[in-house]
Scaffold this motif. Structure first.
Motif, PDB file in Angstrom:
ATOM      1  N   ASP A 184       6.209   8.387 -10.558  1.00 23.89           N
ATOM      2  CA  ASP A 184       5.011   9.064 -11.053  1.00 23.89           C
ATOM      3  C   ASP A 184       4.254   9.696  -9.885  1.00 23.89           C
ATOM      4  O   ASP A 184       3.827   9.012  -8.957  1.00 23.89           O
ATOM      5  CB  ASP A 184       4.131   8.056 -11.786  1.00 23.89           C
ATOM      6  CG  ASP A 184       2.964   8.716 -12.496  1.00 23.89           C
ATOM      7  OD1 ASP A 184       2.859   9.962 -12.443  1.00 23.89           O
ATOM      8  OD2 ASP A 184       2.163   7.992 -13.111  1.00 23.89           O
ATOM      9  N   SER A 185       4.071  11.012  -9.950  1.00 28.06           N
ATOM     10  CA  SER A 185       3.349  11.717  -8.898  1.00 28.06           C
ATOM     11  C   SER A 185       1.911  12.047  -9.300  1.00 28.06           C
ATOM     12  O   SER A 185       1.206  12.746  -8.569  1.00 28.06           O
ATOM     13  CB  SER A 185       4.083  13.021  -8.547  1.00 28.06           C
ATOM     14  OG  SER A 185       4.045  13.915  -9.651  1.00 28.06           O
TER      15      SER A 185
ATOM     16  N   ALA B 235      10.844  -0.850   0.918  1.00 32.68           N
ATOM     17  CA  ALA B 235      11.231  -1.833  -0.090  1.00 32.68           C
ATOM     18  C   ALA B 235      11.798  -1.143  -1.325  1.00 32.68           C
ATOM     19  O   ALA B 235      12.751  -1.635  -1.948  1.00 32.68           O
ATOM     20  CB  ALA B 235      10.024  -2.695  -0.463  1.00 32.68           C
ATOM     21  N   LEU B 236      11.222   0.013  -1.684  1.00 34.29           N
ATOM     22  CA  LEU B 236      11.749   0.771  -2.815  1.00 34.29           C
ATOM     23  C   LEU B 236      13.142   1.308  -2.512  1.00 34.29           C
ATOM     24  O   LEU B 236      14.032   1.262  -3.373  1.00 34.29           O
ATOM     25  CB  LEU B 236      10.806   1.921  -3.152  1.00 34.29           C
ATOM     26  CG  LEU B 236      11.232   2.816  -4.320  1.00 34.29           C
ATOM     27  CD1 LEU B 236      11.380   2.010  -5.604  1.00 34.29           C
ATOM     28  CD2 LEU B 236      10.229   3.952  -4.520  1.00 34.29           C
ATOM     29  N   ASP B 237      13.354   1.805  -1.305  1.00 38.71           N
ATOM     30  CA  ASP B 237      14.695   2.247  -0.903  1.00 38.71           C
ATOM     31  C   ASP B 237      15.710   1.120  -1.069  1.00 38.71           C
ATOM     32  O   ASP B 237      16.824   1.332  -1.573  1.00 38.71           O
ATOM     33  CB  ASP B 237      14.684   2.704   0.560  1.00 38.71           C
ATOM     34  CG  ASP B 237      14.374   4.183   0.710  1.00 38.71           C
ATOM     35  OD1 ASP B 237      14.557   4.927  -0.262  1.00 38.71           O
ATOM     36  OD2 ASP B 237      13.928   4.582   1.795  1.00 38.71           O
TER      37      ASP B 237
ATOM     38  N   THR C 174       0.068  11.774  -4.569  1.00 44.25           N
ATOM     39  CA  THR C 174       0.970  12.840  -5.000  1.00 44.25           C
ATOM     40  C   THR C 174       1.812  13.376  -3.850  1.00 44.25           C
ATOM     41  O   THR C 174       3.031  13.512  -3.963  1.00 44.25           O
ATOM     42  CB  THR C 174       0.169  13.986  -5.634  1.00 44.25           C
ATOM     43  OG1 THR C 174      -0.545  13.478  -6.766  1.00 44.25           O
ATOM     44  CG2 THR C 174       1.093  15.100  -6.088  1.00 44.25           C
ATOM     45  N   GLN C 175       1.182  13.694  -2.732  1.00 44.48           N
ATOM     46  CA  GLN C 175       1.903  14.279  -1.604  1.00 44.48           C
ATOM     47  C   GLN C 175       2.937  13.315  -1.041  1.00 44.48           C
ATOM     48  O   GLN C 175       4.048  13.713  -0.665  1.00 44.48           O
ATOM     49  CB  GLN C 175       0.924  14.689  -0.506  1.00 44.48           C
ATOM     50  CG  GLN C 175       1.548  15.502   0.614  1.00 44.48           C
ATOM     51  CD  GLN C 175       2.135  16.811   0.118  1.00 44.48           C
ATOM     52  OE1 GLN C 175       1.423  17.626  -0.462  1.00 44.48           O
ATOM     53  NE2 GLN C 175       3.428  17.010   0.329  1.00 44.48           N
ATOM     54  N   ILE C 176       2.597  12.035  -1.005  1.00 44.84           N
ATOM     55  CA  ILE C 176       3.534  11.039  -0.489  1.00 44.84           C
ATOM     56  C   ILE C 176       4.755  10.941  -1.394  1.00 44.84           C
ATOM     57  O   ILE C 176       5.894  10.821  -0.918  1.00 44.84           O
ATOM     58  CB  ILE C 176       2.831   9.669  -0.348  1.00 44.84           C
ATOM     59  CG1 ILE C 176       1.737   9.751   0.717  1.00 44.84           C
ATOM     60  CG2 ILE C 176       3.830   8.577   0.011  1.00 44.84           C
ATOM     61  CD1 ILE C 176       0.900   8.494   0.840  1.00 44.84           C
ATOM     62  N   VAL C 177       4.530  11.013  -2.695  1.00 51.95           N
ATOM     63  CA  VAL C 177       5.645  10.983  -3.638  1.00 51.95           C
ATOM     64  C   VAL C 177       6.534  12.206  -3.454  1.00 51.95           C
ATOM     65  O   VAL C 177       7.768  12.101  -3.438  1.00 51.95           O
ATOM     66  CB  VAL C 177       5.129  10.907  -5.090  1.00 51.95           C
ATOM     67  CG1 VAL C 177       6.290  11.046  -6.086  1.00 51.95           C
ATOM     68  CG2 VAL C 177       4.403   9.592  -5.331  1.00 51.95           C
TER      69      VAL C 177
ATOM     70  N   ASP D  12       0.845  -1.187   0.000  1.00 54.26           N
ATOM     71  CA  ASP D  12       0.000   0.000   0.000  1.00 54.26           C
ATOM     72  C   ASP D  12       0.884   1.243   0.000  1.00 54.26           C
ATOM     73  O   ASP D  12       1.617   1.480   0.965  1.00 54.26           O
ATOM     74  CB  ASP D  12      -0.907  -0.008   1.229  1.00 54.26           C
ATOM     75  CG  ASP D  12      -1.854   1.176   1.268  1.00 54.26           C
ATOM     76  OD1 ASP D  12      -1.824   1.994   0.324  1.00 54.26           O
ATOM     77  OD2 ASP D  12      -2.631   1.280   2.240  1.00 54.26           O
ATOM     78  N   PRO D  13       0.865   2.070  -1.050  1.00 52.25           N
ATOM     79  CA  PRO D  13       1.719   3.265  -1.099  1.00 52.25           C
ATOM     80  C   PRO D  13       1.435   4.275   0.006  1.00 52.25           C
ATOM     81  O   PRO D  13       2.250   5.169   0.241  1.00 52.25           O
ATOM     82  CB  PRO D  13       1.414   3.871  -2.475  1.00 52.25           C
ATOM     83  CG  PRO D  13       0.883   2.739  -3.286  1.00 52.25           C
ATOM     84  CD  PRO D  13       0.126   1.872  -2.322  1.00 52.25           C
TER      85      PRO D  13
END
Length: 219
Positions: free
Chosen positions: A39-40, A14-16, A45-48, A5-6
């Motif tokens: 992609d934002s 995990a992305l790091d 968007t704010q989390i990105v 869940d983003p």
């Protein structure tokens, strides 16, 4: 693919891990992620923005796809702000031109600049997603215009390749230097190291400590 869940921290950790690890090329060269685009334009968007604002030094950037002809593949839009009021650089990606370049390269049958290479493990679904759109002519107020439209529901592979191409354009690498580094001859691995030389007597050479360094002595 990082399931999760983003809106929570786990998938970003995990992305790091994926962005910070090293990857080995066929020649044995250890490679690292040089640039990444996130992609934002979705629902987070704010989390990105919050993720990218502290990782600009790692060349991890927020991007947003913008359709329409004549737009550059990447164009920076400064001044986007996060909740912490810290500026975040946002790159607008001209997806129409990027898709046109990618499709032209997919049609290129000759290995060389612009030729597309894919791992043999790629499944048919990947290529179905990669070619999930086509350029059609539509008319608006009697004037023709080109527009990319989906031919199937899922097109994530194409989106990822567009943003990977955008990352290349942002990074703007010197390809001759990249090729030299990737194709550099690597030292033999431990398993491939030369074995000790044996004489006819069966004795094996071993290093013996001497003042100022090592000397070879037969034991």
């Amino acid at each position: 693919v990082l399931p999760g869940d983003p809106s929570g921290p786990d998938v970003w950790q995990a992305l790091d891990d994926a962005l910070s690890r090293s990857y080995e090329s066929e020649s044995g060269t250890s490679m690292h992620i040089a640039c990444a685009c996130i992609d934002s334009g979705g629902n987070h968007t704010q989390i990105v923005y919050d993720y990218c604002k502290t990782r600009a030094a790692q060349r991890i950037f927020a991007v947003k796809g913008v359709s329409g002809p004549g737009r550059p593949v990447v164009q920076i839009s400064r001044g986007q702000r996060s909740k912490a009021r810290r500026r975040v650089d946002l790159y607008n990606v001209g997806v129409d031109d990027a898709k046109g370049i990618i499709y032209a390269r997919l049609r290129n049958p000759d290995p060389g600049p612009g030729y597309c290479h894919f791992p043999t493990a790629r499944q048919p679904e990947y290529f179905s997603q990669l070619t999930a759109e086509k350029l059609v002519t539509k008319y608006q107020r009697g004037f023709p215009r080109k527009e990319w439209v989906k031919t199937r529901a899922r097109n994530e592979a194409l989106d990822c390749r567009v943003y990977a191409y955008a990352a290349v354009k942002i990074l703007n690498p010197v390809w001759s230097a990249v090729a030299k580094r990737v194709n550099a001859v690597q030292p033999p691995k431990k398993d491939d190291a030369p074995k000790p030389i044996e004489k006819l007597t069966g004795r094996v050479s071993r290093p013996v400590r001497r003042r100022g360094g090592y000397a070879t002595s037969w034991k």
